[in-house]
Each structure stands twice: as C-alpha cells, then as structure tokens.
Design a protein around this motif. Structure first.
Motif, PDB file in Angstrom:
ATOM      1  N   HIS A  25      54.894  34.519  38.330  1.00  0.00           N
ATOM      2  CA  HIS A  25      53.817  35.504  38.554  1.00  0.00           C
ATOM      3  C   HIS A  25      52.839  35.022  39.629  1.00  0.00           C
ATOM      4  CE1 HIS A  25      50.229  38.012  37.673  1.00  0.00           C
ATOM      5  NE2 HIS A  25      51.129  38.916  37.329  1.00  0.00           N
ATOM      6  N   TYR A  27      49.803  34.754  39.516  1.00  0.00           N
ATOM      7  CA  TYR A  27      48.689  33.948  39.006  1.00  0.00           C
ATOM      8  C   TYR A  27      49.089  32.483  38.793  1.00  0.00           C
ATOM      9  CZ  TYR A  27      46.207  38.308  37.688  1.00  0.00           C
ATOM     10  OH  TYR A  27      45.579  39.514  37.682  1.00  0.00           O
ATOM     11  N   ASP A  47      54.214  40.679  40.675  1.00  0.00           N
ATOM     12  CA  ASP A  47      53.249  41.099  39.658  1.00  0.00           C
ATOM     13  C   ASP A  47      54.027  41.446  38.397  1.00  0.00           C
ATOM     14  OD1 ASP A  47      54.433  43.526  40.256  1.00  0.00           O
ATOM     15  OD2 ASP A  47      52.559  44.599  40.593  1.00  0.00           O
ATOM     16  N   SER A  48      53.317  41.913  37.372  1.00  0.00           N
ATOM     17  CA  SER A  48      54.003  42.097  36.096  1.00  0.00           C
ATOM     18  C   SER A  48      55.084  43.181  36.184  1.00  0.00           C
ATOM     19  CB  SER A  48      53.000  42.388  34.982  1.00  0.00           C
ATOM     20  OG  SER A  48      52.187  43.478  35.308  1.00  0.00           O
ATOM     21  N   PHE A  70      53.832  37.351  26.908  1.00  0.00           N
ATOM     22  CA  PHE A  70      54.230  38.769  26.821  1.00  0.00           C
ATOM     23  C   PHE A  70      55.189  39.119  27.967  1.00  0.00           C
ATOM     24  CE2 PHE A  70      50.417  39.359  29.533  1.00  0.00           C
ATOM     25  CZ  PHE A  70      50.912  40.223  30.498  1.00  0.00           C
ATOM     26  N   MET A  71      55.039  38.458  29.110  1.00  0.00           N
ATOM     27  CA  MET A  71      55.930  38.721  30.249  1.00  0.00           C
ATOM     28  C   MET A  71      57.339  38.195  29.947  1.00  0.00           C
ATOM     29  SD  MET A  71      53.462  37.730  33.426  1.00  0.00           S
ATOM     30  CE  MET A  71      51.935  38.629  33.716  1.00  0.00           C
ATOM     31  N   ASN A 121      50.636  44.141  28.894  1.00  0.00           N
ATOM     32  CA  ASN A 121      49.991  42.956  28.312  1.00  0.00           C
ATOM     33  C   ASN A 121      49.873  43.127  26.795  1.00  0.00           C
ATOM     34  OD1 ASN A 121      49.381  43.099  31.125  1.00  0.00           O
ATOM     35  ND2 ASN A 121      47.752  41.603  30.847  1.00  0.00           N
ATOM     36  N   THR A 135      52.047  49.118  33.720  1.00  0.00           N
ATOM     37  CA  THR A 135      51.371  47.916  34.214  1.00  0.00           C
ATOM     38  C   THR A 135      50.187  48.416  35.037  1.00  0.00           C
ATOM     39  OG1 THR A 135      52.406  47.708  36.388  1.00  0.00           O
ATOM     40  CG2 THR A 135      53.644  46.839  34.518  1.00  0.00           C
ATOM     41  N   SER A 136      49.414  47.494  35.582  1.00  0.00           N
ATOM     42  CA  SER A 136      48.240  47.950  36.329  1.00  0.00           C
ATOM     43  C   SER A 136      48.662  48.735  37.582  1.00  0.00           C
ATOM     44  CB  SER A 136      47.345  46.767  36.691  1.00  0.00           C
ATOM     45  OG  SER A 136      48.097  45.778  37.337  1.00  0.00           O
ATOM     46  N   HIS A 208      40.330  44.050  40.363  1.00  0.00           N
ATOM     47  CA  HIS A 208      41.448  44.427  39.476  1.00  0.00           C
ATOM     48  C   HIS A 208      40.982  45.461  38.449  1.00  0.00           C
ATOM     49  CE1 HIS A 208      44.811  43.925  36.606  1.00  0.00           C
ATOM     50  NE2 HIS A 208      45.483  43.408  37.620  1.00  0.00           N
ATOM     51  N   GLU A 210      41.213  45.533  35.415  1.00  0.00           N
ATOM     52  CA  GLU A 210      40.723  45.005  34.133  1.00  0.00           C
ATOM     53  C   GLU A 210      39.258  44.553  34.197  1.00  0.00           C
ATOM     54  OE1 GLU A 210      43.473  41.873  33.171  1.00  0.00           O
ATOM     55  OE2 GLU A 210      45.168  43.235  33.194  1.00  0.00           O
ATOM     56  N   SER A 229      45.849  47.077  41.261  1.00  0.00           N
ATOM     57  CA  SER A 229      46.622  46.023  40.612  1.00  0.00           C
ATOM     58  C   SER A 229      46.775  44.863  41.586  1.00  0.00           C
ATOM     59  CB  SER A 229      48.005  46.557  40.260  1.00  0.00           C
ATOM     60  OG  SER A 229      48.748  46.735  41.457  1.00  0.00           O
ATOM     61  N   THR A 230      47.418  43.813  41.135  1.00  0.00           N
ATOM     62  CA  THR A 230      47.660  42.659  41.993  1.00  0.00           C
ATOM     63  C   THR A 230      48.388  43.074  43.276  1.00  0.00           C
ATOM     64  OG1 THR A 230      47.751  41.305  40.011  1.00  0.00           O
ATOM     65  CG2 THR A 230      48.722  40.354  41.982  1.00  0.00           C
TER      66      THR A 230
HETATM   67  P1  13P Z   1      49.479  42.734  37.305  1.00  0.00           P
HETATM   68  O1  13P Z   1      50.462  41.673  37.666  1.00  0.00           O
HETATM   69  O2  13P Z   1      50.169  43.935  36.742  1.00  0.00           O
HETATM   70  O3  13P Z   1      48.505  43.100  38.355  1.00  0.00           O
HETATM   71  O4  13P Z   1      48.602  42.183  36.096  1.00  0.00           O
HETATM   72  C1  13P Z   1      48.526  40.865  35.846  1.00  0.00           C
HETATM   73  C2  13P Z   1      47.847  40.603  34.580  1.00  0.00           C
HETATM   74  O5  13P Z   1      48.438  40.168  33.624  1.00  0.00           O
HETATM   75  C3  13P Z   1      46.451  40.869  34.498  1.00  0.00           C
HETATM   76  O6  13P Z   1      45.990  40.505  33.234  1.00  0.00           O
END
Ligand code: 13P
Length: 322
Positions: A25, A27, A47-48, A70-71, A121, A135-136, A208, A210, A229-230
């Motif tokens: 990912h 991140y 991304d997710s 969760f991924m 998530n 997803t986002s 983002h 969130e 999203s990312t």
């Molecule tokens: P995206 O990869 O979908 O942007 O989200 C990552 C994520 O887990 C944010 O909490």
C-alpha cells in the motif's frame, strides 16, 4: 544500508522460489513501495482499490501483503485458494475495529430495506453483512448510484459526513452513519491547516475523505486543492499547475508524492499510521521465510469459509461497479 539491501535481496529470491507476490500500500515506508522491476520487492503498489483488483487478478499461490489486516483479508476473500500472509498481525485499523457484523445486523433491523455500503476498512465479518463495499476512490459514485433516498454508510463518520455534503445537494439522499474514525486522519484540525495555508499561500491542499468535515469546510475553499482518495490525490498533483502542496493524509503518502513528482514541493504535517508502520522489510522477510513452513501460522490470514463466501459478494459488486 547493507543489512536492508541483504533483506531485500533475500525477499526477492524467496519470492521467486516460493511463487509468491508482494502487494504493497501507498502508506508503507518508502523502501516497501519500490517495485520488483526497480529492484525492490513489490509486485504491485497501490491504494486499497488497486490492491483489491490486484488480489483478484493474481495467479500466484501466495500473497505477502504489506498493508493492514482488513486489506489482507480482502485479498484472501478474492483469492481464497492463495495463502495470504500479513507480516504483522498487529497491523489493525481503528475504522475496522469500530464495527462488527453484529452491529450491521442491528442497523439492518433498525432501518429495514435501507441499502448498506461498507467501506473496505472493515473486517470480512462486517463486509459479509453489507450490500456493497466501496473504497475512498469509488465511494461517492457508489453512494450516488444506490437506490432509494436513504443509505447506511459505515463505519467512517467523517467520511460519511463529507459524502453527505456532496450527495445531498445532487440526489437528496440521506446517509445513516456510524461512529468510526481513522486515528490518523481525525488528527488534522482547521487551525493547523489554516496556519500552514498562511505560511504557504501558494500551496494547494490535498485532503483525504477521512479528514473531519469541519477541517474541509474551513480550509479547502481558501486555496485550490482536492478532497479525494489516495489515488485521486496522486493524480491531482500530476495534473495541477501548482508547485507546492499541503498534504492532509498519512505521512508516507508524502514519500510516494516526492518520488513521483520530485520537482514539486510537499508540506507534510507528518502523522503516521501506527498500524501500517508495523510492517517493515524485516518483518516482511520473516513472513516470506515462514511461508510453507509450520511458522506460517504466525502470519497466515484465516477466514471462516461461510464469512468468506458472504463477504465476496459485496466486494465483487464493488469491483464490477463501472
Ligand atoms: P485508500 O487507499 O482507499 O485511499 O485508503 C487508504 C486507507 O486505508 C485510509 O484509511
């Protein structure tokens, strides 16, 4: 760092010997975002949503997942025949633990007939109770496309409110929300972002979904930028004429952006996801070594067959959503 390079080399060798792929990912720490083709270990970085698609398409017999639980669960649901390993079982998520399958059953009883959209998530047992996942990257489009004038969106309260603001005007739809939040994105505050906007008046804001709605309402209109999203953020930077950006998302997305756009400048109030940071090269190597040995159980994602089957449908619907 010779020790790090040695570990990377060993992972690359073991991957080939054992027929495994590594999904990583955005991140993840920078060294886990280097692809196999560039001398790193990742067969796919994304991304997710991208990672879910990659998991659904891989023919590999084993997936080592550099991301959170969760991924990895989503990868297992989509590739049930594959062995899926997570380098640290401590890589959780504050959103995923905020809601259970039982909670969704309660919501469905309270609001009969209202469609349930579950953010990815969430754990598989929560997804198993949903009509569709998102997803986002596709949440806005999916929420808009759902039938009826009400929608249960879970579990991210702030993302839900951000979606509600956009959807209400266009569709009149009301969202029924849960109380979950991302422990990284909820830390951004209006004062912090407005302070940075004063220091960097030319910078555009990358934020983002969130991040709390209050932050977005008070800051995004003050400068150009994007709520997304990312992947939306990555694409936006590529297309924008701006040279400077303030990032309101996970710290290591800053590393991704600096790698992709070295000529642009990123101001990053660094907030790291403690769960994502459980995964590093050495733990990834430990998981790769354990693959096909009894030690594999320390890393292996195990899901109840019935849960796996039920969770597949909402994820599949999301992937089929054009
Ligand atoms: P995206 O990869 O979908 O942007 O989200 C990552 C994520 O887990 C944010 O909490």
């Amino acid at each position: 760092n010779p020790k790090l390079q040695q570990a990377i080399d060993e992972i690359r060798e073991l991957k080939r010997q054992k027929g495994a792929v590594v999904l990583s990912h955005y991140y993840m720490p920078a060294e886990l975002q280097v692809t196999d083709a560039d001398g790193g270990i990742a067969d796919f970085v994304g991304d997710s949503l991208g990672l879910s698609v990659a998991a659904s398409q891989t023919r590999a017999r084993a997936i080592v997942f550099c991301g959170v639980k969760f991924m990895a669960e989503t990868a297992k649901v989509l590739s049930p025949a594959a062995t899926v390993l997570l380098p640290s079982m401590k890589a959780g998520c504050s959103l995923a633990v905020s809601i259970s399958g039982e909670d969704v059953r309660f919501l469905k009883k309270k609001y009969p007939g209202v469609p349930v959209v579950a953010y990815v998530n969430t754990y598989a047992e929560t997804k198993a109770e949903a009509d569709i996942c998102c997803t986002s990257r596709n949440a806005l489009a999916i929420a808009k496309a759902m039938p009826g004038d009400q929608l249960i969106f879970l579990p991210d309260l702030y993302m839900g409110r951000n979606l509600q603001t956009r959807i209400k005007a266009e569709t009149g739809k009301d969202l029924i929300l849960w109380q979950g939040s991302c422990e990284v994105h909820e830390q951004f505050t209006p004062n912090q972002i407005m302070g940075l906007q004063m220091m960097y008046p030319e910078a555009e804001l990358l934020v983002h979904w969130e991040v709390p709605d209050e932050v977005i309402m008070r800051t995004l209109s003050r400068s150009g930028g994007i709520l997304g999203s990312t992947t939306d953020i990555i694409k936006y930077v590529g297309e924008s004429q701006a040279q400077q950006f303030i990032l309101a998302s996970e710290c290591d997305l800053g590393a991704t952006l600096r790698g992709l756009y070295p000529q642009k400048e990123f101001v990053v109030p660094c907030i790291r996801c403690p769960h994502m940071k459980q995964i590093d090269v050495y733990r990834t190597l430990a998981a790769m070594r354990a693959l096909d040995t009894p030690a594999e159980t320390d890393f292996r994602i195990e899901l109840d067959e019935e849960i796996c089957r039920k969770a597949y449908l909402p994820i599949r619907r999301m992937l089929d959503f054009a």
